[in-house]
Design an enzyme around this catalytic site. Structure first.
Site, PDB file in Angstrom:
ATOM      1  N   GLU B 142     -33.982  29.449 -39.150  1.00  0.00           N
ATOM      2  CA  GLU B 142     -32.859  30.282 -38.707  1.00  0.00           C
ATOM      3  C   GLU B 142     -31.840  30.473 -39.824  1.00  0.00           C
ATOM      4  OE1 GLU B 142     -31.445  28.611 -34.999  1.00  0.00           O
ATOM      5  OE2 GLU B 142     -33.183  29.369 -33.923  1.00  0.00           O
ATOM      6  N   GLU B 316     -39.714  30.202 -31.269  1.00  0.00           N
ATOM      7  CA  GLU B 316     -39.071  29.292 -30.326  1.00  0.00           C
ATOM      8  C   GLU B 316     -38.767  30.083 -29.057  1.00  0.00           C
ATOM      9  OE1 GLU B 316     -35.611  27.404 -31.990  1.00  0.00           O
ATOM     10  OE2 GLU B 316     -36.634  26.852 -33.856  1.00  0.00           O
ATOM     11  N   MET B 366     -29.337  17.959 -24.342  1.00  0.00           N
ATOM     12  CA  MET B 366     -29.345  18.681 -23.070  1.00  0.00           C
ATOM     13  C   MET B 366     -30.219  19.935 -23.125  1.00  0.00           C
ATOM     14  SD  MET B 366     -27.540  16.698 -21.192  1.00  0.00           S
ATOM     15  CE  MET B 366     -27.004  17.597 -19.717  1.00  0.00           C
TER      16      MET B 366
END
Lengths: 648, 648, 648
Positions: B142, B316, B366
């Site tokens: 990225e 992804e 998370m």
């Protein structure tokens, strides 16, 4: 008379003569040049290139134009910054140096900068001071634009310390005056005082007020010296400065204007409307997005005139879309002419357009000119041609005195920034609201400084006189006018403390009342002010008053005093809604013998000598409130949309 | 084909084999590894530990997985920063160093960093270049995420100066090109040029555009060198990069992708919807908060494919709630499968999930994975199992060419940032609006670079071609397609000046009109654009046009031209509402012979070879617009909520 | 008993005796002095001037006042900063030094500052430790006010490194605990660890949590040492500290209070209401703008009492408008008395007013006192006189234990800041909501620390126990009370990782369920929670639960579990609306045998010993929910607006 701003250095020299010819053909008399030309005048330190500017002056002058010459100190060149990076200012909010790459990258506290600025000013003044084509001078350009009055540089800190020494002489006096015992903030030496920036929580208001005064004095000192240099080299020429809106300078504008022959203003109605109404609903912005708000030009024309009491110039008038607001509409058809006429109505001597030709490069390439980049005539051209013709046919009388005076007080503005107390309290918004209320009654307004003579007015309004000196108290005592003093007046001593015996301090000589408490409320949680049988909004700032010997004319919802009177002097203890101001002022005008002509929407009235101007910002025709038998010199009884009528 | 992102260094080595076995059992083919593993590969400067990674590669490969190996340059270890703090970038807004503690703490201008990055890349490439399990490479991760294309470090300043010297050769040329005379901004030497940051007010747009180009070039140079190093050591393997959304890189994405075999994209529909609709009312967000907006994935699939023109990877794919948006909902049941199918419909070769197992520590704990931290199957698991089965039963044809091309122009995007002029003007929003309008007609879109061949399209849309070069003008002249060019096209020369003869500059060869003026309006203060008998919204950016020889197809509320045509080429002089775009495009498709299939709400169509995909983002079943006789290979004529149908 | 804050150094010495006489005449018993007087006590380094303070103590004492003496460490003088600029803190957000000019310009990590603070504390303690007029001590003033718990100075960085060494012993343990492998964030040495500030994107939550703990420990260490010094010199006197609202300290408040005899609180209801409701519509603010919100004082009284479990002081009570909120209204008539009574109802031993006389200078000149600057009685005076009379006629019993305990967990608050996950998740808002729900049932609440004994409660509420230790798990297991544990409990290990076996980690001993996934939603995009036949709002944070052996009491809209029970322990898996909490708690109180008395609007109930207080914040009279036969000791069955009734 009309003029234009021109940058010969932006264009091929071969274009200059034709440009000058077209200026004259359009009816322009004045041309302002050289304000940003330092890097061309002095391309290297001490190496001057006057030739091109000499030729430009000669070419423009030969065409019959009168030249306004400028000192180029708003844009010091890179070589100066490279040699002396200490001249760069420091942002007080962030502590970061404000660098080269745009303009105004200088610190008024820097003696290196001061000397450099005076040296180039003297060079230009010496070169053109007695040039026959040069009729007058503009100092610098838009002083303090981009929030540059305040800097947190080492030079500013050192200058502040030295200035404080001159003000307080010994450090114990300063500690006492500021109340530094409060949080163990006492200083042992002037050389240990910091700028009031970057502290853990708020600094002392006395500290911040002193800093504002210091910064203002530094700008005034800079400007006054520059004017003196020009005068020394250019006998018989006038000197002016083109102000940004006075509330935005951060400086005592009356002091800044003191050495000038007259003040000038740069008028950009659409950018101002877009920014001022940025948070307003569309219904409030849309009617004015292509005209500007009807009161926002007049208030600054009147403030500019008030700086010297003499006819002013509009040095830069927007002729089309600009580039710097959040949104940049085209002016509605007719507005360029109408803004110009409005300026003349408010006492302008000259309106000058910014700029001759839209420049196709750099930061302002989207800023319209009278010509497009390809030299074709832009939209405003025919309006200016029409205006030039109209002006040729009408001799404008000297502006007279208005019936109403408003006292503007830079220190009240600073106090409003320094001690917020209520987040909705904004000194400038209050002045604008009171001004709008008077203008809504069709009345002319003079803005005056706190110590000004008030003997010739019928009504004097002081929206807030935060720290009144003995001079203004005496003037208010001696005027035959009815007087209205707004809340937060007499609230502080000069060192920003609560006066002995409470507010309104020295104004108690006129108003024997006491301010017992102040509360501030959120804008949408207003209280009431009641007058006769009517209830109005009491907004934001509300003082609890012990009436003393005053008469109570209006009360809060709990019956305690909100408007009081003693003799001719009134004290309004709260901010109010517009309706209350209109009702109160209507009654006072009746008592003072001032005839009112309530106007609505986009219509505004203004007198100049024996002429009355009706300016219609609206998009519908309106009937001019002219008396029977009025002789119309421009327009007629029906005033078209974005048009005007003038009668005797 | 499907894949997954795996971090063996995060898990006990004893788990690797079982993880690999379960990947295969789920139907995954590819596994990406090592992108953040620098501190484990080289725990101290020059001390390499390959053993663990060798074993991971062997274990994964032995299970039958194909490995995508990465260069770990997105996360340089602390020892490198300690040895060379000069590699840290500097925030242009604040001037503060951006330090260690997360990722991308490097400056593309730093030669120390460049060398270090190439050294580790070469080490990894040399180690695994010919490993039989390594099928291909991902560069870095990225690139430019977290706004890292621009840095205001000393290295960036020095690099910018050197780059400018290569561009302009002599300083006088630069001064002229940029119009530095404007505010005495002239430079005497390249080594005196500053970065356009921290100035008192806005810097020159030419200065800022040059800085963007420099920064883009620096990233491209970094990336191109890395690709070359990989290719030198890894014959026969492909190289890709996983892009963030292209509008957010701050880089010329076509140049960045040029050395790659194909481009990849990291697809996070829910985070994007939450951020993109952050200020939208609940009624606009709620339908899409667990699905993503129906156009926001497709536009980036199409842009990714457009970077190389070849099938792309989703490297992804979000498989559950993420951690980084303001609010992080669970995907609606079925969406993980549906997003994957949508990617294949738009030309994906592989969809790879991020990540295998939710990691219980650090910043992304998370962020859901295919497994929970306790290795139990997370919610997306059965959807992927279903998908793997479906894929096994269907051979995907090569993606073909779309009937509609949209030209995306990174420099138009930069101009939109650099010269705001109207606060509502946002190049990327315009591209998204035009894309949505075409997609709403059921059409496929190819995104192409400005110089791309346009000869095989029926309709070409250029929402804004800010600074068109001769190549794109020639392509637009030569295409048989109908062409629509949006406002602000041809607005600038390469050095961000207004072209001679006014806008649209070189596009006047196609459109003999002139842009006389531009106005920008607040979004809630729109004007009108009228076409036939219908009135639509003219929004934000409005140009006044001299029509020349063009035909006027639509006008503003005052009757002046707003949409013009010359031959096959149209010029739309204003931003508009969606309804106008839909009406205009429907007519143009009719003329161009493109059959439209208007879709509503959550349904989108996309063709791949002889297959047509109907993707239903909505929460109600819809009827597939399949022709009679269509053969359904997935689903049927009624497309369930969050489901799809595919037919021949 | 009543008291007042007094600053003899602010007033002429000749006023002191009369001030003291008037304090006594008003019914005041205590006077707090010297908290900001460092620059007068020690005008130069090592040069002490005790004379004036000796005389002030003697004068006040002679009048019969009991003196609360302070350490003046909140306002170190300029000479200390000049000698040791290293004591200044650094703003973590900007990296800028927070300088001199206000207060709290010190860094808890600076050993220079620590030593200087203890030296002046010892000097004051030695001077007045056994003075017969000094009854007790206040440490410092409002520790950590103005966000001063965290600093990013070099001293803080060094202190953090040393602290980490004590926590983790070896660096590999830290790397493992924090999961530093994640983005190659591994450290080789404690001396290379940075503060978690200024990184490119978010830093590790473990890193940030450790920094919070370090900073808290540093404040606690500073405060504990100061208390020890005072105790060493002042036998038989108590020591307290005046807390700001506990959620704003950034510190483990229980640890901070541990060495104290009791805790004190500075109570400013109107400023708090203005800030807390700053974004609320006018309809929500207006009823409380002159009273404060009915729950916002009680929650802090209860939290203050909970810090030591002993009767607390209100050390500073607002007596009129203050200066520091965005808007600063006057208290409604009666409120100063009512707030004071409310404090006594919640267990206050003393209420002390801030301040005796409004000071006419410096930062707080617009902050009301009991006297105006001109020494006239300000508005609150007669209310305090009335209160003093009422107190004289009523012996207040010892406060007892409440039926309901709420566990507050500073680390849950820190987690809420560190790992946002959902932008609407705010630990303090959740505690306030749960507290309001209990108070709305007319119940008293005790706040307790996570490890507190729970054996005497009937209902225990834990809105979030983020990282429960074995102590709290044991307490929850052993209590006979019904227990409700809110979402995000057991979510993390001590090092901010997801527990093995998933959340709720160690709470699974009580609640054999698993948290499979978490989703967060925007506040206006709520889901549902269904209980019996009723649907309520499920807001913001929603966990997917595997119920295990738990009973499901409420579900989400999709039928999955949202409220579960095992034995006496409940797990609420989502944030909810107020109505759900009220319904759930009403049922639980029924089961627990707690009688509820639902109250509405502005009425609140509170018991102290055998007295019941009904406090009416509303502007209408209400009927007291007193039993038949209640004996009223203050007021009667009808409780007037802004008035109270007390009965046995």
């Amino acid at each position: 008379m009309l003029g234009v701003c021109y940058y010969p250095e932006h264009w091929p020299e071969s274009w200059w003569a034709e440009d000058a010819r077209r200026m004259r053909a359009l009816g322009l008399t004045y041309v302002r040049i050289a304000e940003f030309a330092w890097s061309r005048i002095e391309p290297e330190a001490g190496v001057f290139d006057w030739d091109w500017l000499d030729r430009a002056v000669a070419t423009l002058g030969a065409a019959g134009l009168k030249i306004v010459m400028c000192t180029p100190t708003a844009t010091p060149p890179k070589w100066l910054v490279d040699a002396h990076p200490e001249i760069l200012p420091v942002d007080p909010e962030t502590g970061r140096v404000r660098g080269f790459g745009s303009r105004r990258h200088t610190d008024f506290s820097s003696s290196l900068w001061f000397d450099a600025a005076m040296r180039i000013s003297e060079a230009v003044a010496a070169r053109y001071g007695d040039n026959p084509h040069v009729i007058g001078w503009q100092t610098d350009n838009e002083l303090c634009c981009h929030d540059t009055a305040l800097s947190a540089s080492p030079a500013a800190r050192d200058g502040f310390r030295a200035w404080l020494r001159t003000q307080y002489a010994d450090i114990a006096a300063l500690n006492t005056a500021w109340g530094n015992v409060f949080w163990s903030m006492e200083y042992r030496d002037f050389d240990r005082i910091e700028l009031p920036v970057g502290a853990v929580t708020e600094t002392s208001p006395a500290h911040r007020m002193a800093w504002r005064r210091y910064a203002s004095d530094a700008v005034v000192r800079f400007h006054t010296e520059m004017v003196a240099i020009i005068r020394a080299h250019s006998p018989g020429r006038w000197v002016t400065h083109n102000f940004i809106p006075m509330p935005e300078t951060g400086v005592d504008n009356h002091a800044l204007a003191a050495p000038l022959d007259f003040a000038s203003y740069d008028n950009y109605p659409l950018g101002r409307a877009d920014l001022a109404l940025a948070k307003a609903p569309a219904a409030d912005l849309r009617p004015w997005m292509r005209t500007g708000h009807p009161d926002m030009q007049g208030i600054l024309f009147d403030q500019t005139r008030g700086l010297t009491g003499r006819p002013f110039w509009v040095m830069e008038q927007q002729p089309g879309p600009v580039n710097w607001a959040r949104h940049n509409p085209r002016p509605a058809p007719g507005m360029v002419r109408l803004w110009s006429w409005e300026a003349f109505a408010h006492g302008a001597a000259v309106v000058s357009y910014f700029r001759w030709r839209q420049v196709p490069f750099a930061q302002e390439q989207m800023h319209a000119g009278l010509l497009r980049p390809d030299s074709s005539e832009a939209e405003a051209w025919p309006e200016i041609a029409q205006l030039a013709g109209e002006l040729a046919g009408l001799e404008l009388p000297e502006p007279g005195r208005a019936p109403v005076a408003m006292i503007v007080d830079i220190e009240a503005q600073w106090l409003s920034d320094i001690e917020r107390q209520g987040a909705g309290y904004d000194y400038n918004a209050i002045v604008a609201q009171w001004y709008g209320a008077v203008r809504g009654l069709g009345l002319d307004v003079d803005f005056v400084a706190p110590g000004a003579d008030l003997s010739d007015y019928a009504l004097v309004l002081a929206p807030a006189l935060a720290m009144p000196g003995s001079d203004v108290v005496a003037r208010l005592r001696d005027t035959p006018a009815l007087v209205v003093i707004g809340p937060r007046s007499g609230a502080k001593t000069r060192d920003v403390t609560i006066p002995d015996g409470l507010a309104p301090g020295p104004l108690r000589a006129l108003l024997p009342l006491r301010v017992l408490a102040v509360e501030t409320l959120r804008g949408d949680c207003a209280g009431e002010i009641r007058r006769d049988c009517d209830a109005y909004g009491s907004l934001g700032w509300r003082e609890s008053i012990e009436a003393g010997d005053c008469t109570v004319l209006a009360t809060y919802e709990d019956g305690t005093p909100a408007l009081l009177r003693n003799g001719r002097v009134h004290y309004l203890a709260t901010l109010t809604d517009d309706a209350f101001l209109a009702a109160m002022l209507t009654d006072l005008c009746g008592e003072a013998g001032i005839a009112v002509t309530p106007v609505t929407d986009g219509l505004r009235l203004r007198r100049r000598g024996d002429l009355t101007f009706a300016i219609n910002y609206g998009d519908e025709p309106v009937l001019a409130p002219a008396p029977d038998g009025a002789v119309f010199v421009i327009g007629g009884r029906t005033v078209g949309a974005r048009d005007l009528a003038v009668w005797r």
